[in-house]
Design a protein around this motif. Sequence first.
Motif, PDB file in Angstrom:
ATOM      1  N   LYS A  68      19.333 -19.395  43.705  1.00 56.51           N
ATOM      2  CA  LYS A  68      20.007 -20.690  43.727  1.00 56.51           C
ATOM      3  C   LYS A  68      20.016 -21.255  45.139  1.00 56.51           C
ATOM      4  N   ASN A  69      19.788 -22.555  45.223  1.00 53.28           N
ATOM      5  CA  ASN A  69      19.954 -23.308  46.461  1.00 53.28           C
ATOM      6  C   ASN A  69      20.584 -24.632  46.040  1.00 53.28           C
ATOM      7  N   LEU A  70      21.908 -24.602  45.840  1.00 53.78           N
ATOM      8  CA  LEU A  70      22.603 -25.741  45.261  1.00 53.78           C
ATOM      9  C   LEU A  70      22.564 -27.005  46.115  1.00 53.78           C
ATOM     10  N   PRO A  71      22.645 -26.920  47.457  1.00 56.11           N
ATOM     11  CA  PRO A  71      22.525 -28.163  48.238  1.00 56.11           C
ATOM     12  C   PRO A  71      21.169 -28.853  48.045  1.00 56.11           C
ATOM     13  N   ILE A  72      20.104 -28.079  47.987  1.00 55.13           N
ATOM     14  CA  ILE A  72      18.772 -28.656  47.774  1.00 55.13           C
ATOM     15  C   ILE A  72      18.641 -29.150  46.328  1.00 55.13           C
ATOM     16  N   ALA A  73      19.241 -28.442  45.379  1.00 50.46           N
ATOM     17  CA  ALA A  73      19.225 -28.900  43.987  1.00 50.46           C
ATOM     18  C   ALA A  73      19.904 -30.255  43.876  1.00 50.46           C
ATOM     19  N   LYS A  74      21.056 -30.409  44.537  1.00 50.08           N
ATOM     20  CA  LYS A  74      21.758 -31.692  44.520  1.00 50.08           C
ATOM     21  C   LYS A  74      20.894 -32.787  45.120  1.00 50.08           C
ATOM     22  N   GLN A  75      20.209 -32.477  46.198  1.00 50.55           N
ATOM     23  CA  GLN A  75      19.343 -33.474  46.831  1.00 50.55           C
ATOM     24  C   GLN A  75      18.204 -33.890  45.882  1.00 50.55           C
ATOM     25  N   THR A  76      17.629 -32.945  45.183  1.00 47.68           N
ATOM     26  CA  THR A  76      16.556 -33.264  44.241  1.00 47.68           C
ATOM     27  C   THR A  76      17.085 -34.102  43.079  1.00 47.68           C
ATOM     28  N   ILE A  77      18.258 -33.755  42.565  1.00 47.09           N
ATOM     29  CA  ILE A  77      18.874 -34.531  41.479  1.00 47.09           C
ATOM     30  C   ILE A  77      19.183 -35.947  41.960  1.00 47.09           C
TER      31      ILE A  77
END
Length: 104
Positions: free
Chosen positions: A57-66
């Motif tokens: 998991k890399n939630l900050p990067i996931a948020k950026q992609t979303i």
Amino acid sequence: MTEEKGTKTKTDASAKISGLTVQLPQINFSTFVFSLNSSALVQLGMIEDPATGKKEKNLPIAKQTIDLIGMLQEKTQGNLSEDESQLLVHILYDLRMMYVKEIK
């Protein structure tokens, strides 16, 4: 590239990977969105990273992609087919729900 009715479109392509010829999908708006969706799923730890074979998991990067997909939806509003518009709506909803679940 091929010419169709005065507009340029990308055709299917192939690439050599490790000596093998691999057929690549046609590049269009939907495949671009699916690519971003796949990246977000990797970043959320839902699917394995193809480079490592591990779920991480890399939630900050996931948020950026979303958020990037959301910006794409906003900036292309009124310029997409109904199918492309619905694709964005459904992918964003699913990714946002997964993200909220992961941050709790």
